[in-house]
Design a protein around this motif. Structure first.
Motif, PDB file in Angstrom:
ATOM      1  N   UNK A 116       0.956  -1.043  -0.279  1.00 23.63           N
ATOM      2  CA  UNK A 116      -0.096   0.165   0.332  1.00 23.63           C
ATOM      3  C   UNK A 116       1.082   0.808   0.083  1.00 23.63           C
ATOM      4  N   UNK A 117       0.499   2.004  -0.633  1.00 27.61           N
ATOM      5  CA  UNK A 117       0.828   3.443  -0.638  1.00 27.61           C
ATOM      6  C   UNK A 117       0.336   4.361   0.496  1.00 27.61           C
ATOM      7  N   UNK A 118       1.346   5.351   1.637  1.00 28.13           N
ATOM      8  CA  UNK A 118       0.513   5.620   2.408  1.00 28.13           C
ATOM      9  C   UNK A 118       1.101   7.251   2.255  1.00 28.13           C
ATOM     10  N   UNK A 119       0.948   8.097   2.000  1.00 23.38           N
ATOM     11  CA  UNK A 119       1.517   9.531   1.653  1.00 23.38           C
ATOM     12  C   UNK A 119       0.932  10.312   2.537  1.00 23.38           C
ATOM     13  N   UNK A 120       3.010  11.510   3.739  1.00 26.27           N
ATOM     14  CA  UNK A 120       1.943  11.714   4.988  1.00 26.27           C
ATOM     15  C   UNK A 120       1.331  12.986   4.689  1.00 26.27           C
ATOM     16  N   UNK A 121       0.775  13.470   3.767  1.00 27.32           N
ATOM     17  CA  UNK A 121      -0.349  14.348   2.992  1.00 27.32           C
ATOM     18  C   UNK A 121      -0.893  14.326   2.384  1.00 27.32           C
ATOM     19  N   UNK A 122      -2.095  14.241   3.463  1.00 26.33           N
ATOM     20  CA  UNK A 122      -3.430  14.016   2.338  1.00 26.33           C
ATOM     21  C   UNK A 122      -3.937  14.913   0.879  1.00 26.33           C
ATOM     22  N   UNK A 123      -4.567  15.205  -0.423  1.00 27.52           N
ATOM     23  CA  UNK A 123      -4.521  15.403  -1.060  1.00 27.52           C
ATOM     24  C   UNK A 123      -5.187  16.885  -0.136  1.00 27.52           C
ATOM     25  N   UNK A 124      -5.947  17.103   0.445  1.00 26.43           N
ATOM     26  CA  UNK A 124      -6.889  17.691   0.911  1.00 26.43           C
ATOM     27  C   UNK A 124      -6.214  18.946   1.779  1.00 26.43           C
ATOM     28  N   UNK A 125      -4.579  17.796   2.002  1.00 29.09           N
ATOM     29  CA  UNK A 125      -4.271  19.257   2.750  1.00 29.09           C
ATOM     30  C   UNK A 125      -3.955  18.639   4.226  1.00 29.09           C
ATOM     31  N   UNK A 126      -4.585  17.626   4.452  1.00 26.77           N
ATOM     32  CA  UNK A 126      -4.853  16.746   5.842  1.00 26.77           C
ATOM     33  C   UNK A 126      -3.135  15.885   6.390  1.00 26.77           C
ATOM     34  N   UNK A 127      -2.636  16.298   7.568  1.00 31.96           N
ATOM     35  CA  UNK A 127      -1.573  15.297   7.684  1.00 31.96           C
ATOM     36  C   UNK A 127      -2.305  13.876   7.673  1.00 31.96           C
ATOM     37  N   UNK A 128      -1.664  12.709   7.096  1.00 33.38           N
ATOM     38  CA  UNK A 128      -2.008  11.303   7.394  1.00 33.38           C
ATOM     39  C   UNK A 128      -1.546  10.758   8.908  1.00 33.38           C
ATOM     40  N   UNK A 129      -2.294  10.060   9.152  1.00 40.37           N
ATOM     41  CA  UNK A 129      -2.129   8.536  10.477  1.00 40.37           C
ATOM     42  C   UNK A 129      -0.772   8.926  10.446  1.00 40.37           C
ATOM     43  N   UNK A 130       0.778   8.808  10.251  1.00 42.25           N
ATOM     44  CA  UNK A 130       1.842   8.130  10.590  1.00 42.25           C
ATOM     45  C   UNK A 130       2.526   8.691  11.354  1.00 42.25           C
ATOM     46  N   UNK A 131       3.048   8.126  12.496  1.00 43.23           N
ATOM     47  CA  UNK A 131       3.290   9.328  13.207  1.00 43.23           C
ATOM     48  C   UNK A 131       5.118   8.197  13.567  1.00 43.23           C
TER      49      UNK A 131
END
Length: 584
Positions: free
Chosen positions: A229-244
Motif C-alpha cells: 500500500x502507498x501511504x503518503x505523509x500528506x493527503x490531497x486535501x492538505x490534511x496530515x495523514x495518521x503516520x507518526x
C-alpha cells in the motif's frame, strides 16, 4: 573529507571494458547517448558529490539527526544539498522521458550512485530507494496512483520509503502483523508499527510516500498474504495523514540518516498492484535497492582506497627495504614504499576497480533487459541480472567493510581516531551487509533459487560469458586468459557435485551458500581483470594506463585468485553437518 570521483576509471569501464556506446546505439531508447554525453553527466555528478556532499559527510556524522515532537531535523546543510540535487535533475536521470525523466542508461545511474555513497553515505540514504519506488509504481500502480505520485518521485519533490520490518519480523516477512482495512471510497485504513525505516521522517521534502507491506482482512498466513500500500505523509486535501514517527535509532554509522520507528494509526493508503500480491510488487523495488546497496560497498571501497593512498604518500616512517637496483634509502620513506603497505594499497585499488567493472556490467545488463528489441537478448540479460544481483550485493558490501578495515591499518593509530575520515567509512560500511536482505539471505537466494532452482541454466549463461572472454583473450594472447579458463572448468565441474549433495542432504546448500557466493565473486573478479588486461593489451607499451592495468591484473591473479581454492574447499567442507551450538 576529500573525495574525487574516479572519472578516469569510470571512462575506462564505459569505453573499453563495456564498450557501452556500441550497445547504446543498438538500443532505441539510448541511441542518442554517446560517450561524450555520458562523461559530461558524470563530470557534473563528480562536481556535485565532491564539492557539495563530501564536505557535509564528517559534520553530518558528528551532528546526526535530531528528533523533537515527532519531527526529524537532518544535519545542517543536508536540506540545502538535497535542493541542489533536485535542481540538478539527478532524481530523473534514468527515468522514462515520457514521464518527464531524462531517459539515460541505468549504468550512468550506477556511476552516480557510487559517487553519492562514496562521498556521503548517510545523505544518500534519503535518495537511495527513490528509483526502486519509481519502478515499483510504474510497473504495478494504477493509472490514478501513477498520475498522482510518480511526477513527485521523478522530480524529487517527494521522497519514498520502504516499510517492511516490524519488531517481531525482520528477515521473515511472513510474520508481519500490520493490517489494512478496505474503505468505502476504495482506499484502505492502514495500522501497525514499522521499524528501521530509512528516511521515515525528515525535513528534505514536504511529502514522504511510504510503501507499506500489510495484510488485508482475508489474507492467508505467511508471505503470500501480504499486500503493498502507498501511504503518503500528506493527503490531497492538505490534511496530515495518521503516520507518526516515534523515534530515531542511535546507530554505529550513517548517523546523518534518519532511521525511524513509524506508527500507522488508521492511516489512509491505496493498494499498489493486486491484493495479496504485495511481495511481487515490493521485489521490483528491492531488486533495484539490492544493486544500489552493492554500489554502497563499491563507494566505501573507493573512499577507503583514496584515503589510504593519500595518507600513504605523505606519512614517512622508517626506511623501506631496497632491491639492489633501487635508489639509496632515505632516513624515512613514505609508507607506500614499504611492502606490507604496498600490498594493502594494491588490494584496495585492484578490488575497487574490479568491483566497478562488475557493478557497471550488472547495470548495463539491466539496460539491455529493459530496452533491447531482441526477446532472446532481453531474456538472457534478465537471467544475468537475477544471478548477478545477490553476488554484487553480498560480495561488494563485504569487501566495502573489509577494505575499509584494511585501509584503516594504513593509518595506524590515527585511523582509529576521528581526525581522519577512515574510521567513519568503516562504521558507515558495516550496515550494508545487513539491510535489504542480509548477506546470508543473498547467498541462499543465489545458490538455492538462482543456481539450483533452474537446474543451472542461468549459471550456464554466466559461465558462457566468462568462457567467451577466455576465447577472446586466448586469441589475443592475453596471459591471464588460461587462468580464467581454469576457473571456468572448476566452476562447471563443481555444479553437479553441489546438486548431488543438495539432493542427499537438504541442509547442505544452506551450509555451502556463503562460500559458494564468494567463490562466484572471486571468479567474477578474475573475469573483470582478464578483460581489463585484454582491453589495454593493444595500447602503447609506455602508456601509463596499460602499465597500471596489467600490474593490477597480475596482482589479482597472483595474490587474490588463491582465495578461490579456500572458498572451493569451504563449499566441499559443507558436506559435513554442523553441530548445534546451544546443544539442542
Amino acid at each position: 573529507m576529500a573525495y574525487k570521483a574516479p572519472l578516469g576509471d569510470m571512462q575506462f569501464v564505459l569505453q573499453h571494458w563495456l564498450r557501452a556506446e556500441q550497445d547504446w546505439q543498438a538500443l532505441p531508447a539510448y541511441a542518442e547517448v554517446d560517450l561524450e554525453l555520458a562523461m559530461q553527466v558524470l563530470e557534473e555528478a563528480a562536481r556535485f558529490t565532491g564539492e557539495v556532499l563530501a564536505p557535509l559527510n564528517g559534520p553530518g556524522d558528528r551532528q546526526g539527526c535530531r528528533f523533537s515532537d515527532g519531527e526529524v531535523h537532518t544535519p545542517e546543510g543536508f536540506a540545502v544539498a538535497y535542493r541542489a540535487y533536485v535542481d540538478g535533475g539527478w532524481p530523473a536521470l534514468a527515468c522514462d522521458p515520457q514521464l518527464d525523466g531524462q531517459g539515460l542508461p541505468q549504468v550512468l545511474d550506477a556511476a552516480l550512485q557510487e559517487m553519492l555513497y562514496a562521498s556521503n553515505h548517510a545523505w544518500a540514504m534519503y535518495t537511495g530507494i527513490a528509483h526502486g519506488a519509481y519502478l515499483c509504481l510504474k510497473t504495478h500502480a494504477s493509472a490514478a496512483l501513477q498520475q498522482r505520485y510518480l511526477p513527485g518521485i521523478i522530480s524529487g519533490e517527494t521522497l519514498p520509503t520502504m516499510c517492511l520490518t516490524e519488531p517481531q519480523a525482520g528477515s521473515d516477512i511472513g510474520l508481519l502483523r500490520s493490517r489494512a482495512e478496505p474503505l468505502a471510497d476504495g482506499s484502505y485504513s492502514v495500522s501497525g508499527n514499522k521499524l528501521f525505516i530509512s528516511g521515515g521522517e525528515h525535513d528534505l521534502t514536504r511529502d514522504i510516500l511510504h510503501l507499506v507491506l500489510a495484510r488485508l482482512p482475508d489474507a492467508p498466513q505467511g508471505s503470500r498474504g501480504l499486500s503493498l500500500l502507498l501511504v503518503p505523509k500528506w493527503l490531497e486535501n492538505g490534511e496530515r495523514n495518521a503516520v507518526y514517527c516515534d523515534g530515531l535509532e542511535h546507530k554505529l554509522g550513517i548517523r546523518g540518516s534518519a532511521t525511524c520507528a513509524l506508527r500507522f494509526e488508521q492511516a489512509k493508503g491505496w493498494l499498489v498492484g493486486e491484493a495479496h500480491g504485495g511481495l511481487a510488487a515490493m521485489f521490483v523495488m528491492m531488486n533495484s535497492a539490492r544493486l544500489h546497496v552493492g554500489l554502497q560497498g563499491l563507494g566505501h571501497a573507493e573512499a577507503a582506497w583514496q584515503s589510504a593512498r593519500d595518507y600513504a604518500l605523505e606519512r614517512r616512517q622508517m626506511r623501506a627495504p631496497r632491491r639492489p637496483e633501487q635508489v639509496p634509502a632515505a632516513a624515512a620513506d613514505p609508507i607506500h614504499l614499504h611492502p606490507a603497505m604496498r600490498r594493502i594499497l594494491l588490494e584496495l585499488r585492484v578490488r575497487s576497480e574490479g568491483m566497478r567493472a562488475l557493478g557497471y556490467w550488472a547495470a548495463h545488463w539491466l539496460d539491455i533487459a529493459s530496452e533491447s528489441a531482441d526477446p532472446a537478448q532481453r531474456a538472457k540479460a534478465g537471467q544475468l541480472v537475477a544471478l548477478l544481483t545477490p553476488i554484487v550485493k553480498a560480495s561488494f558490501t563485504e569487501q566495502g567493510f573489509s577494505l575499509a578495515s584494511k585501509a584503516l591499518q594504513v593509518f595506524g593509530g590515527y585511523g582509529y581516531t576521528g581526525e581522519f575520515p577512515i574510521e567513519q567509512t568503516l562504521r558507515d560500511s558495516r550496515i550494508a551487509m545487513i539491510y535489504e536482505g542480509s548477506n546470508e539471505i543473498q547467498a541462499n537466494d543465489l545458490l538455492l533459487r538462482k543456481v539450483l532452482g533452474d537446474g543451472g541454466e542461468a549459471f550456464g549463461v554466466l559461465l558462457g560469458e566468462l568462457r567467451a572472454e577466455v576465447a577472446v583473450g586466448q586469441a589475443s594472447r592475453v596471459v591471464f586468459a588460461d587462468a580464467l579458463g581454469e576457473v571456468c572448468e572448476r566452476l562447471e565441474n563443481l555444479l553437479p557435485e553441489v546438486r548431488a549433495l543438495s539432493i542427499e542432504d537438504s541442509e547442505y546448500p544452506y551450509r555451502a551458500a556463503g562460500d559458494f557466493l564468494q567463490l562466484c565473486a572471486t571468479s567474477l573478479l578474475a573475469f573483470a581483470w582478464a578483460r581489463s588486461a585484454r582491453c589495454v593489451a593493444g595500447l602503447a607499451e609506455d602508456d601509463p594506463l596499460r602499465r597500471e592495468k596489467l600490474e593490477s591484473a597480475g596482482f589479482c591473479f597472483d595474490y587474490l585468485l588463491p582465495d578461490f581454492d579456500r572458498q572451493l574447499a569451504g563449499v566441499r567442507a559443507a558436506r559435513l553437518p554442523l553441530p548445534f551450538v546451544a546443544g539442542e
